[in-house]
Design a protein around this motif. Sequence first.
Motif, PDB file in Angstrom:
ATOM      1  N   GLY A  39       0.740  -1.276   0.077  1.00 51.77           N
ATOM      2  CA  GLY A  39       0.065  -0.185   0.132  1.00 51.77           C
ATOM      3  C   GLY A  39       0.865   1.272  -0.094  1.00 51.77           C
ATOM      4  O   GLY A  39       2.049   1.211  -0.106  1.00 51.77           O
ATOM      5  N   SER A  40       0.161   2.265   0.201  1.00 54.78           N
ATOM      6  CA  SER A  40       0.808   3.499   0.177  1.00 54.78           C
ATOM      7  C   SER A  40       1.290   4.294   1.461  1.00 54.78           C
ATOM      8  O   SER A  40       0.668   3.650   2.375  1.00 54.78           O
ATOM      9  CB  SER A  40      -0.075   4.624  -0.691  1.00 54.78           C
ATOM     10  OG  SER A  40      -1.288   4.637   0.147  1.00 54.78           O
ATOM     11  N   THR A  41       2.055   5.156   1.446  1.00 55.63           N
ATOM     12  CA  THR A  41       2.553   5.967   2.724  1.00 55.63           C
ATOM     13  C   THR A  41       1.344   6.895   3.004  1.00 55.63           C
ATOM     14  O   THR A  41       1.034   7.744   2.121  1.00 55.63           O
ATOM     15  CB  THR A  41       3.971   6.273   2.567  1.00 55.63           C
ATOM     16  OG1 THR A  41       4.706   5.271   2.224  1.00 55.63           O
ATOM     17  CG2 THR A  41       4.218   7.090   3.607  1.00 55.63           C
ATOM     18  N   LYS A  42       0.980   6.858   4.218  1.00 52.81           N
ATOM     19  CA  LYS A  42       0.217   8.086   4.732  1.00 52.81           C
ATOM     20  C   LYS A  42       0.886   9.141   5.628  1.00 52.81           C
ATOM     21  O   LYS A  42       1.823   8.694   6.476  1.00 52.81           O
ATOM     22  CB  LYS A  42      -1.027   7.472   5.623  1.00 52.81           C
ATOM     23  CG  LYS A  42      -1.896   8.738   6.193  1.00 52.81           C
ATOM     24  CD  LYS A  42      -2.644   8.997   5.071  1.00 52.81           C
ATOM     25  CE  LYS A  42      -4.008   9.929   5.274  1.00 52.81           C
ATOM     26  NZ  LYS A  42      -4.730  10.240   4.231  1.00 52.81           N
ATOM     27  N   ASP A 134      -3.765   8.898  11.561  1.00 53.52           N
ATOM     28  CA  ASP A 134      -4.667   8.420  10.230  1.00 53.52           C
ATOM     29  C   ASP A 134      -4.174   7.034   9.895  1.00 53.52           C
ATOM     30  O   ASP A 134      -3.309   6.476  10.634  1.00 53.52           O
ATOM     31  CB  ASP A 134      -4.381   9.541   9.318  1.00 53.52           C
ATOM     32  CG  ASP A 134      -5.501   9.637   8.134  1.00 53.52           C
ATOM     33  OD1 ASP A 134      -6.434   8.919   8.283  1.00 53.52           O
ATOM     34  OD2 ASP A 134      -5.514  10.421   7.266  1.00 53.52           O
ATOM     35  N   TRP A 135      -5.021   6.465   8.915  1.00 55.26           N
ATOM     36  CA  TRP A 135      -4.906   5.285   8.488  1.00 55.26           C
ATOM     37  C   TRP A 135      -4.355   5.247   7.040  1.00 55.26           C
ATOM     38  O   TRP A 135      -4.530   6.110   6.218  1.00 55.26           O
ATOM     39  CB  TRP A 135      -6.166   4.404   8.625  1.00 55.26           C
ATOM     40  CG  TRP A 135      -6.889   4.329   9.907  1.00 55.26           C
ATOM     41  CD1 TRP A 135      -7.638   5.323  10.224  1.00 55.26           C
ATOM     42  CD2 TRP A 135      -6.588   3.319  10.749  1.00 55.26           C
ATOM     43  NE1 TRP A 135      -7.864   4.845  11.665  1.00 55.26           N
ATOM     44  CE2 TRP A 135      -7.316   3.678  11.809  1.00 55.26           C
ATOM     45  CE3 TRP A 135      -5.865   2.436  10.836  1.00 55.26           C
ATOM     46  CZ2 TRP A 135      -7.499   2.713  12.985  1.00 55.26           C
ATOM     47  CZ3 TRP A 135      -5.903   1.315  11.743  1.00 55.26           C
ATOM     48  CH2 TRP A 135      -6.747   1.668  12.925  1.00 55.26           C
ATOM     49  N   THR A 136      -3.421   4.070   6.568  1.00 57.71           N
ATOM     50  CA  THR A 136      -3.122   4.092   5.277  1.00 57.71           C
ATOM     51  C   THR A 136      -4.374   3.534   4.337  1.00 57.71           C
ATOM     52  O   THR A 136      -5.422   3.151   5.046  1.00 57.71           O
ATOM     53  CB  THR A 136      -1.937   2.918   5.072  1.00 57.71           C
ATOM     54  OG1 THR A 136      -2.538   1.783   5.695  1.00 57.71           O
ATOM     55  CG2 THR A 136      -0.826   3.259   6.108  1.00 57.71           C
ATOM     56  N   ASP A 137      -4.432   3.155   3.082  1.00 56.85           N
ATOM     57  CA  ASP A 137      -5.324   2.698   2.335  1.00 56.85           C
ATOM     58  C   ASP A 137      -5.334   1.010   2.925  1.00 56.85           C
ATOM     59  O   ASP A 137      -4.552   0.754   3.268  1.00 56.85           O
ATOM     60  CB  ASP A 137      -5.098   2.797   0.841  1.00 56.85           C
ATOM     61  CG  ASP A 137      -3.697   1.972   0.544  1.00 56.85           C
ATOM     62  OD1 ASP A 137      -2.701   2.476   1.195  1.00 56.85           O
ATOM     63  OD2 ASP A 137      -3.564   1.500  -0.383  1.00 56.85           O
ATOM     64  N   GLU A 138      -6.506   0.709   2.488  1.00 64.48           N
ATOM     65  CA  GLU A 138      -6.844  -0.863   2.854  1.00 64.48           C
ATOM     66  C   GLU A 138      -6.253  -1.637   1.632  1.00 64.48           C
ATOM     67  O   GLU A 138      -6.250  -1.556   0.568  1.00 64.48           O
ATOM     68  CB  GLU A 138      -8.454  -1.115   2.982  1.00 64.48           C
ATOM     69  CG  GLU A 138      -8.705  -2.548   3.419  1.00 64.48           C
ATOM     70  CD  GLU A 138     -10.087  -2.568   3.481  1.00 64.48           C
ATOM     71  OE1 GLU A 138     -10.715  -2.719   4.437  1.00 64.48           O
ATOM     72  OE2 GLU A 138     -10.794  -2.667   2.374  1.00 64.48           O
TER      73      GLU A 138
END
Length: 140
Positions: A39-42, A134-138
Amino acid sequence: MLKKIGATVLAAAAIAVTFTGTAQAEYNPKCPSGVTQIGSTKILKWRTETVASVKQFKGCNKNWAYVWVWDTWLAKHKEPFEISAGVSTRISESSVDYVKTWNKQELWSSGADTLKECTRAGGGVWNSTFSAGDWTDERC
């Protein structure tokens, strides 16, 4: 000419230190065989300032949340702060391996046995005067 070469060498050294620091920061001591980001970095912000980044990794048959507090934030903010990290599943909707500590630049979650589930990594940095989380993408 020597000044130009010296400036180039200093710039290259600064870049090398920057990249070395980032790679080292993503070494998970709880999973010595290695982890891979999924996934991506938040990016976590407080007002307009970048505070930290949150990433999700897989490795050692687990999912991991990772929070890194940026050097630029630490240089400006000397007050104590709490840092947290955890992995959440779609089913639980809360962290299944949440951990927290005080005044650390990086934090790995404890590792979640959730590789077959949809997960996201969450993290935060806060104290009585600021809060960023916050949260990263699922990832499924």
